[in-house]
Write a protein that holds these residues in place. Sequence first.
Motif, PDB file in Angstrom:
ATOM      1  N   ASN A 133       0.838  -1.199   0.000  1.00  0.00           N
ATOM      2  CA  ASN A 133       0.000   0.000   0.000  1.00  0.00           C
ATOM      3  C   ASN A 133       0.872   1.247   0.000  1.00  0.00           C
ATOM      4  O   ASN A 133       2.009   1.215   0.456  1.00  0.00           O
ATOM      5  CB  ASN A 133      -0.887   0.038   1.247  1.00  0.00           C
ATOM      6  CG  ASN A 133      -1.968  -1.024   1.215  1.00  0.00           C
ATOM      7  OD1 ASN A 133      -2.337  -1.523   0.148  1.00  0.00           O
ATOM      8  ND2 ASN A 133      -2.460  -1.388   2.377  1.00  0.00           N
ATOM      9  N   ASP A 134       0.295   2.337  -0.461  1.00  0.00           N
ATOM     10  CA  ASP A 134       0.995   3.603  -0.373  1.00  0.00           C
ATOM     11  C   ASP A 134       0.927   4.115   1.044  1.00  0.00           C
ATOM     12  O   ASP A 134      -0.086   3.962   1.715  1.00  0.00           O
ATOM     13  CB  ASP A 134       0.337   4.629  -1.300  1.00  0.00           C
ATOM     14  CG  ASP A 134       0.774   4.406  -2.726  1.00  0.00           C
ATOM     15  OD1 ASP A 134       1.908   3.954  -2.923  1.00  0.00           O
ATOM     16  OD2 ASP A 134      -0.032   4.670  -3.634  1.00  0.00           O
ATOM     17  N   ALA A 135       2.026   4.734   1.456  1.00  0.00           N
ATOM     18  CA  ALA A 135       2.039   5.357   2.768  1.00  0.00           C
ATOM     19  C   ALA A 135       1.593   6.802   2.613  1.00  0.00           C
ATOM     20  O   ALA A 135       1.618   7.355   1.517  1.00  0.00           O
ATOM     21  CB  ALA A 135       3.446   5.298   3.339  1.00  0.00           C
ATOM     22  N   HIS A 136       1.163   7.392   3.707  1.00  0.00           N
ATOM     23  CA  HIS A 136       0.913   8.839   3.690  1.00  0.00           C
ATOM     24  C   HIS A 136       1.444   9.482   4.957  1.00  0.00           C
ATOM     25  O   HIS A 136       1.221   9.000   6.065  1.00  0.00           O
ATOM     26  CB  HIS A 136      -0.577   9.184   3.599  1.00  0.00           C
ATOM     27  CG  HIS A 136      -0.814  10.622   3.971  1.00  0.00           C
ATOM     28  ND1 HIS A 136      -0.609  11.641   3.076  1.00  0.00           N
ATOM     29  CD2 HIS A 136      -1.120  11.211   5.158  1.00  0.00           C
ATOM     30  CE1 HIS A 136      -0.814  12.806   3.701  1.00  0.00           C
ATOM     31  NE2 HIS A 136      -1.123  12.569   4.954  1.00  0.00           N
ATOM     32  N   SER A 137       2.160  10.581   4.778  1.00  0.00           N
ATOM     33  CA  SER A 137       2.515  11.428   5.911  1.00  0.00           C
ATOM     34  C   SER A 137       2.715  12.833   5.384  1.00  0.00           C
ATOM     35  O   SER A 137       3.131  13.023   4.236  1.00  0.00           O
ATOM     36  CB  SER A 137       3.808  10.944   6.559  1.00  0.00           C
ATOM     37  OG  SER A 137       4.267  11.911   7.489  1.00  0.00           O
ATOM     38  N   ILE A 138       2.446  13.823   6.248  1.00  0.00           N
ATOM     39  CA  ILE A 138       2.732  15.209   5.876  1.00  0.00           C
ATOM     40  C   ILE A 138       4.233  15.385   5.676  1.00  0.00           C
ATOM     41  O   ILE A 138       4.689  16.249   4.948  1.00  0.00           O
ATOM     42  CB  ILE A 138       2.201  16.190   6.953  1.00  0.00           C
ATOM     43  CG1 ILE A 138       2.295  17.630   6.447  1.00  0.00           C
ATOM     44  CG2 ILE A 138       2.948  16.005   8.278  1.00  0.00           C
ATOM     45  CD1 ILE A 138       1.603  18.641   7.331  1.00  0.00           C
ATOM     46  N   SER A 139       5.004  14.516   6.320  1.00  0.00           N
ATOM     47  CA  SER A 139       6.450  14.559   6.204  1.00  0.00           C
ATOM     48  C   SER A 139       6.903  13.576   5.129  1.00  0.00           C
ATOM     49  O   SER A 139       6.752  12.367   5.273  1.00  0.00           O
ATOM     50  CB  SER A 139       7.073  14.192   7.545  1.00  0.00           C
ATOM     51  OG  SER A 139       8.292  13.526   7.334  1.00  0.00           O
TER      52      SER A 139
END
Lengths: 409, 274
Positions: A310-316
Amino acid sequence: MAPTNRNPEPLESYRSGPDEHGHFGLFGGRFVAETLMPLILDLETAYTEARQSPEFQHDFDYYAAHYTGRPSPLYFAKSLTESLGGAKIYFKRDELNHTGSHKINNTLGQILLAKRMGKSRIIAETGAGQHGVATATVCALFDLPCVVYMGATDIERQAPNVFRMKLLGAEIVPVTSGTGTLKDAMNDALRDWVANVADTFYIIGTVAGPHPYPAMVRDFQSIIGREAKEQMLAAEGRLPDTLVACIGGGSNAMGLFHPFLDDPVQIVGVEAGGFGLETDKHAASLTGGRPGVLHGNRTYLLQNEDGQINDAHSISAGLDYPGIGPEHAWLHDHGRVDYVSVTDSEALDAFQLCCRTEGIIPALEPAHALAHVAKIAPTMDKEQIIVMNLCGRGDKDIFTVADALGVEI
Amino acid sequence: MSSGDRIQSTFSRLKKEGRAGLVTFITAGDPDPKTSQQLMAQLPDAGSDIIELGMPFSDPMADGPAIQAANLRALASGASLMGTLDMVRRFRENNSTTPVILMGYFNPIYQYGPSRFVTDAVAAGVDGLIMVDLPPEEDEELCDPARTAGLHWVRLVTPTSNEGRLKQVLQNTSGFIYYVSIAGITGTRSAAASAIGEALATVRKHTQLPIAVGFGINTAEQVRETGEVADGAVVGSAIIREIENNLDASGCAKPELLDRVTGLVSDLAGGLRS
């Protein structure tokens, strides 16, 4: 479904890994194409020799001191401590390194090894661009051609770092394959390496990948923890109670943690919780993933039931990776390190808190660590001590932060 | 017929016919489950001697752009490892002789459970496995259980495999050897036939197994040249590109896709049947 061998039995030492096959218990290993195996084995031999070479150690120490500017200070964050009203908070200030983050510790070590091995071309992957900049920097210093693979989306988001790399003479290859993110940049770097095995050295930016990378990158980054230990003993005459660091792949955290793993110190790794673990938009591989095999090692991964990543998500952008270093996975399963997560909005709050109380603009990555510090410090006694790795500075993030705060600049 | 026999009997038959075999690669479920199933069924008549069926993975690190795209198309149309095994099971309803080798990356199998996977693969009619990211160092993960269950373990030998390494790679290998003709990813460069011939001579010093050569073989002429030095020629990306060329603007299979792709396979096979 793959097993999670969570084993609460305490070990005599948590600093003994990996075994000779590169395994940290269930994790790690060498899951690579046969074309790369001879190179991985050569690299392991070369690194083992280099580690024992006084000349290599001398060069590493020399550049760490005179080029990077080590040791980085261990700084007592008095204002922040007073404002949170609990434990004493120290920052290990790796954001003051040349290039603005801890990444240079590793790229210096690896490029010295590349030179020693007679390699004439360097490749790297990068997400936020910090590792790419650190790699382009040492390539400029040692006059080696440098190719950096970077997701097309990240190239747009991180324009200043892209230009920085170009100024340093690196070639940036936009990665549009797959979903065009950091994991795809790593796939494309591996594809380049397979096609250019004779002359190319792949500088991996974190404590992941096939053995010996996780151990090698850890060793180069452990300078952070060794210094912190010495500095803490000098400042307070004792070890800290708690260590806190953020984790994407986990190199800054492993660098701080490793020298303390056998000491009576509580250790906390902070993963990126994105929009929250209850959503599918986060990058918390340990708390939200399960063991799998990707990029040459077995570790915790964000994946679906069928084993698709899966794709990860973070503002960073630096924490935006669906895996984590295998040694972290092992420390997690053994319960030696506690892994928690912090959301985008908590990290944003901590980012601003740090700016206002300490006059330090942190990168969004360590802002995650700080958000956790802000949660636990008030619950601790005033005599207790927290050391947090301030592993990068925030200049690169001001556009992202402005955007998140709805400010136009 | 036990799974092990199909590969051996195919290579014996090819020996009698005095020619090398054509190994065709497609990705399971590309561009959609129905088309992929029909294409697989038609491959033997089009001239394919062995079918290599790719198990879709989100991060196919050894593959070039064409096969990467095929993986993503298959996944987008709902492919899964269970679907791949099901595809083999259906194929076997009408074909009991053409060997089927599954090729792919370890993680989907690791999630499925290696022992459950080898049992289900044998039951479905799979003959062998080619695993890109499981070198001999990781044999206990899947190679050992697969061989115990009666599946062939086809290993990749590469230009970087020196003689010492070769011995290690050939251990636990069965069915045939897959010689990767270039250091690189699928569907990019091609190696000169003379260089391949030299490399195969070295490999043959260490094994009696048939050798198929792959990576960078795109045309009937290249298939013919490869067939002169090897026991089999593997074509993957060229077939995948033909699939890609016969998709409409929305990515769906055009009505002529099957004919075009089987036409290409017949053309490739012609290179081996003079």
